[in-house]
Design a protein around this motif. Sequence first.
Motif, mmCIF file in Angstrom:
data_model
loop_
_atom_site.group_PDB
_atom_site.id
_atom_site.type_symbol
_atom_site.label_atom_id
_atom_site.label_comp_id
_atom_site.label_asym_id
_atom_site.label_seq_id
_atom_site.Cartn_x
_atom_site.Cartn_y
_atom_site.Cartn_z
ATOM 1 N N SER A 175 0.833 -1.280 0.002
ATOM 2 C CA SER A 175 0.196 0.057 -0.050
ATOM 3 C C SER A 175 0.835 1.336 -0.006
ATOM 4 N N ALA A 176 2.098 1.146 0.305
ATOM 5 C CA ALA A 176 3.113 2.195 0.340
ATOM 6 C C ALA A 176 3.510 2.698 -0.996
ATOM 7 N N THR A 177 3.048 2.019 -2.071
ATOM 8 C CA THR A 177 3.655 2.260 -3.164
ATOM 9 C C THR A 177 2.599 3.456 -3.707
ATOM 10 N N GLU A 178 1.129 3.129 -3.527
ATOM 11 C CA GLU A 178 -0.127 3.913 -3.713
ATOM 12 C C GLU A 178 0.196 5.450 -3.320
ATOM 13 N N GLU A 182 0.724 8.946 -5.010
ATOM 14 C CA GLU A 182 -0.395 9.959 -4.693
ATOM 15 C C GLU A 182 0.578 11.381 -4.315
ATOM 16 N N SER A 183 1.784 10.959 -3.520
ATOM 17 C CA SER A 183 2.535 12.097 -2.709
ATOM 18 C C SER A 183 3.269 12.813 -4.159
ATOM 19 N N LEU A 184 3.492 12.133 -5.161
ATOM 20 C CA LEU A 184 4.275 12.621 -6.291
ATOM 21 C C LEU A 184 3.266 13.384 -7.210
ATOM 22 N N GLY A 185 1.901 13.373 -6.906
ATOM 23 C CA GLY A 185 1.264 13.796 -7.878
ATOM 24 C C GLY A 185 0.159 13.301 -8.661
ATOM 25 N N ALA A 186 0.242 11.905 -8.504
ATOM 26 C CA ALA A 186 -0.396 10.929 -9.650
ATOM 27 C C ALA A 186 -1.899 10.754 -9.210
ATOM 28 N N GLY A 187 -2.705 10.965 -10.309
ATOM 29 C CA GLY A 187 -4.286 10.904 -10.043
ATOM 30 C C GLY A 187 -4.700 9.577 -9.705
#
Length: 281
Positions: A175-178, A182-187
């Motif tokens: 789950s850390a990859t999601e 998201e922290s890098l701006g991915a929708g």
Amino acid sequence: MSRPYLLSAPALALFGALLVAPLAMTFVLSLNSFDFYEGISSTFSLANYAEVLGDAYFYEIFGRTFAIALVTTAFCALLGTPLAYFLMRMNPFPRSIMVLIVLGPLLISVVVRTLGWAILLGNRGVINTFLLDWGLIERPIRMMYTSGGIVVALTHVFVPFMVLAVWAALQRQDSATEAAAESLGAGPLTVFRRIVLPQAMPGILSGPLICFSLAASAFATPALLGGRRVKVVATTVHDEFLNTLNWPLGAAISMLLLVSILTVMITWNRYVETRVGRAYA
């Protein structure tokens, strides 16, 4: 222990007694000949295989069987994959209830579930009665004794296996990859396409294989919903064994079905390993 492979001897013995020996006996039986007056003769030839492979009637049955299995597998993949994903995203309590709803039917006999679909799909079943009462149709829609009815019931029977396969793959997801994406701006769509989907791909690829092999060899559902009008390989084998008593021909058809399913499984595995597996590695 000097010979650790001996630890697997009990399992291999059980495997040989319960699977290999019956298959070998079925193969030997398929080489025998049959006469309606003299019964089964202990002669050995490939005449039964030649009869099946040389008759267009059996080609039609095999083609219908694999077409039904293929469409059923497609529906299982389309329904089971998003359902497993939504189960993973739910809170623990509603997820427990949904898991019970989705996987609970596995605890009920296939015959019982198929009879439930017969009540729904019959000419005087629940669906046709509802549509007739509301004036939406003038005459009952024929759903029983059709390939479509079999596909609907088989999809309901086997979609839990697809959910289990995808869910098992998603359970191993980090789950850390999601969160990192998201922290890098991915929708959300990018996270699903670039993070979730590749990690769920092993289950998405293995689930259809399970559904296809089970659907191609299914007997109870095609027999109850297809009857004599929509014969598949499993019901044909049943007829050869119990109606015409031509056990060698039934055994030959069984062995050809086994070889066909194994061929599909091996081909699919090689495709996954060589193409898709590398793409999502």
